[in-house]
Design a protein around this motif. Structure first.
Motif, PDB file in Angstrom:
ATOM      1  N   CYS A 299     -13.570   5.732   5.113  1.00  0.00           N
ATOM      2  CA  CYS A 299     -12.170   6.116   4.889  1.00  0.00           C
ATOM      3  C   CYS A 299     -11.930   7.582   5.220  1.00  0.00           C
ATOM      4  N   THR A 302     -11.556   7.746   9.015  1.00  0.00           N
ATOM      5  CA  THR A 302     -10.279   7.253   9.528  1.00  0.00           C
ATOM      6  C   THR A 302      -9.163   8.265   9.256  1.00  0.00           C
ATOM      7  N   TRP A 309      -5.197   2.940   7.943  1.00  0.00           N
ATOM      8  CA  TRP A 309      -6.092   1.882   7.489  1.00  0.00           C
ATOM      9  C   TRP A 309      -5.360   0.550   7.591  1.00  0.00           C
ATOM     10  N   ASP A 311      -4.173  -3.397   7.217  1.00  0.00           N
ATOM     11  CA  ASP A 311      -4.086  -4.337   6.105  1.00  0.00           C
ATOM     12  C   ASP A 311      -4.890  -5.601   6.376  1.00  0.00           C
ATOM     13  N   GLY A 313      -7.920  -7.977   7.242  1.00  0.00           N
ATOM     14  CA  GLY A 313      -9.364  -7.916   7.030  1.00  0.00           C
ATOM     15  C   GLY A 313     -10.156  -7.885   8.318  1.00  0.00           C
ATOM     16  N   GLN A 316      -9.995  -4.440   9.709  1.00  0.00           N
ATOM     17  CA  GLN A 316     -10.832  -3.546   8.904  1.00  0.00           C
ATOM     18  C   GLN A 316     -12.301  -3.670   9.314  1.00  0.00           C
ATOM     19  N   SER A 354     -15.186  -7.420   5.148  1.00  0.00           N
ATOM     20  CA  SER A 354     -14.045  -6.833   4.456  1.00  0.00           C
ATOM     21  C   SER A 354     -13.933  -7.451   3.069  1.00  0.00           C
ATOM     22  N   ARG A 363     -13.233   0.767  -2.721  1.00  0.00           N
ATOM     23  CA  ARG A 363     -11.969   0.888  -1.985  1.00  0.00           C
ATOM     24  C   ARG A 363     -11.736   2.313  -1.517  1.00  0.00           C
ATOM     25  N   SER A 366     -14.565   3.063   1.473  1.00  0.00           N
ATOM     26  CA  SER A 366     -14.643   2.238   2.683  1.00  0.00           C
ATOM     27  C   SER A 366     -13.597   1.144   2.733  1.00  0.00           C
ATOM     28  N   GLY A 367     -12.536   1.256   1.926  1.00  0.00           N
ATOM     29  CA  GLY A 367     -11.520   0.213   1.931  1.00  0.00           C
ATOM     30  C   GLY A 367     -12.065  -1.137   1.512  1.00  0.00           C
ATOM     31  N   VAL A 369     -14.959  -2.426   2.507  1.00  0.00           N
ATOM     32  CA  VAL A 369     -15.843  -3.007   3.514  1.00  0.00           C
ATOM     33  C   VAL A 369     -17.298  -2.630   3.205  1.00  0.00           C
TER      34      VAL A 369
END
Length: 417
Positions: A299, A302, A309, A311, A313, A316, A354, A363, A366-367, A369
């Motif tokens: 993250c 990015t 980022w 939405d 999956g 991602q 994801s 989250r 790495s969101g 992932v």
């Protein structure tokens, strides 16, 4: 002289045990310890110095580290002279003098401190203090280089002991596993029990004989029938346990370094290889060894590259694949620290998932992932050599293909970020 030294040592020891503290400051004690000839008085001085350090405030410790850096540094004039003498006549005495002068006195000081029972753990804690001071006092890096030099010898693989950690392990060890867990927080004793007690779970830690109650690094392992793609599923209270004899995959889902003072002293490579050997011996049907690893820099990368980022999956996962295979840190090394570790050990980037870590930390970094690194036993040596020779990142075909589908509007810039 030997009898007198032993007698004096005994007297000093009795005085120490009586609780009489040595009034000298840390620099004075340091000089006296380096110059001490008799083992008895030297041991007493070492104890006194360690006690004085333990009682010192941060400013006094900083002043002592500065003393070590400046007053116990190399004697460059004497070293230059010794080198010239050795160049003219490389006899054993010239070599002895050159070798002695090539090492700063602070290294011998650390060795003498380490002769005191229990001192190794104190020296490791001492280096943790030192590392915290270096950002504001860069000149102390020379002292840290000496600590690292010594620790690499004292903590080499030949001294490390691998021990399984189970629910039956001593409580003081289990408390430290909870405290030191650095990847997936252990929230309670029940949480720890779920990770240690089931037959399809394993935990191993390296210990050092001089620090038998302090784990240096530990790994948590899940025995599964497939490559996992979610840490929530792996650690769920409601998951279905399996018979270890049915497992085909060993998943390393958390590796935690425990001692701040041993930063930069690598144990992870040895740990993984030893655990793989032990698991193969006990459960020979397990043929696949993977990780389920975080991607801590995704993250941040990015955001720095101006990417939104996604939405979706699939997008991602593609972005994560590109980051792992293309984003660089220093030189040709991958930007991501976990990737550098596993790829440097000979693993390959196997798959990304994801929604694999829905915790706040997962989250945030790495969101959500996560990535599997695969330790293909037939390719580890080749992958390791290629990575260290020219930075080649071993990856599955699916990962290479996925990375090409990443939403990268500024591809050329991000490849060198």
């Amino acid at each position: 002289m030997s009898v007198m030294a032993d007698l004096l040592g005994t007297l000093f020891e009795r005085r120490y045990r009586a609780g009489a503290p040595d009034p000298r400051a840390l620099p004075e004690l340091s000089r006296a310890l380096v110059e001490a000839r008799a083992e008895g008085p030297g041991g007493e001085l070492a104890r006194a110095l360690l006690d004085r350090y333990a009682a010192a405030e941060r400013d006094e410790r900083l002043a002592w580290f500065t003393f070590l850096a400046e007053e116990m540094d190399l004697d460059t004039a004497a070293l230059t002279d010794a080198l010239a003498t050795y160049a003219e006549d490389s006899d054993p005495e010239a070599y002895r003098r050159l070798a002695a002068l090539s090492e700063p006195p602070r290294q011998e000081l650390a060795r003498r401190l380490n002769q005191v029972p229990g001192a190794t753990a104190q020296l490791v804690a001492m280096r943790a203090d030192l590392l915290s001071m270096i950002p504001d006092a860069p000149g102390l890096q020379r002292v840290d280089l000496d600590f690292r030099h010594l620790f690499k010898s004292w903590f080499n693989r030949g001294f490390l002991v691998l021990r399984p950690i189970t629910w039956e392990s001593p409580a003081h060890i289990l408390e430290k596993i909870i405290a030191y867990e650095a990847v997936h927080e252990i929230h309670s004793w029940d949480d720890l029990r779920r990770r240690l007690e089931p037959a399809d779970r394993r935990c191993f830690a390296f210990f050092h004989p001089s620090m038998p109650d302090e784990p240096l690094i530990f790994v948590e392992v899940a025995l599964t029938t497939a490559v996992p793609g979610s840490i929530q599923a792996l650690l769920s209270e409601d998951r279905a346990q399996i018979d270890p004899g049915q497992a085909t995959t060993a998943t390393f889902y958390s590796i935690s370094n425990c001692q701040d003072g041993l930063a930069g002293i690598s144990f992870g490579n040895f740990l993984i290889k030893q655990v793989v050997r032990d698991l193969q011996r006990d459960l020979p049907q397990i043929t696949r060894f993977v990780t389920l690893s975080p991607i801590p820099g995704l993250c941040a990368w990015t955001a720095e590259t101006g990417l939104d980022w996604p939405d979706d999956g699939a997008a991602q996962a593609a972005l994560a694949a590109h980051y792992l295979l293309k984003a660089k840190g220093r030189g040709t090394a991958p930007r991501d620290p976990v990737a550098r570790f596993h790829l440097g050990n000979g693993a390959l980037v196997h798959a990304v998932h994801s929604g694999a870590d829905t915790s706040d930390n997962g989250r945030r970094q790495s969101g959500g992932v996560m990535v599997n690194y695969l330790y293909d036993l037939d390719r580890i040596a080749e992958n390791h050599a290629r990575f260290h020779d020219d930075g080649t990142i071993a990856a599955s075909r699916d990962m290479v293909s996925l990375a090409k589908r990443a939403p990268m509007p500024r591809l050329e810039q991000t490849e060198t970020t």
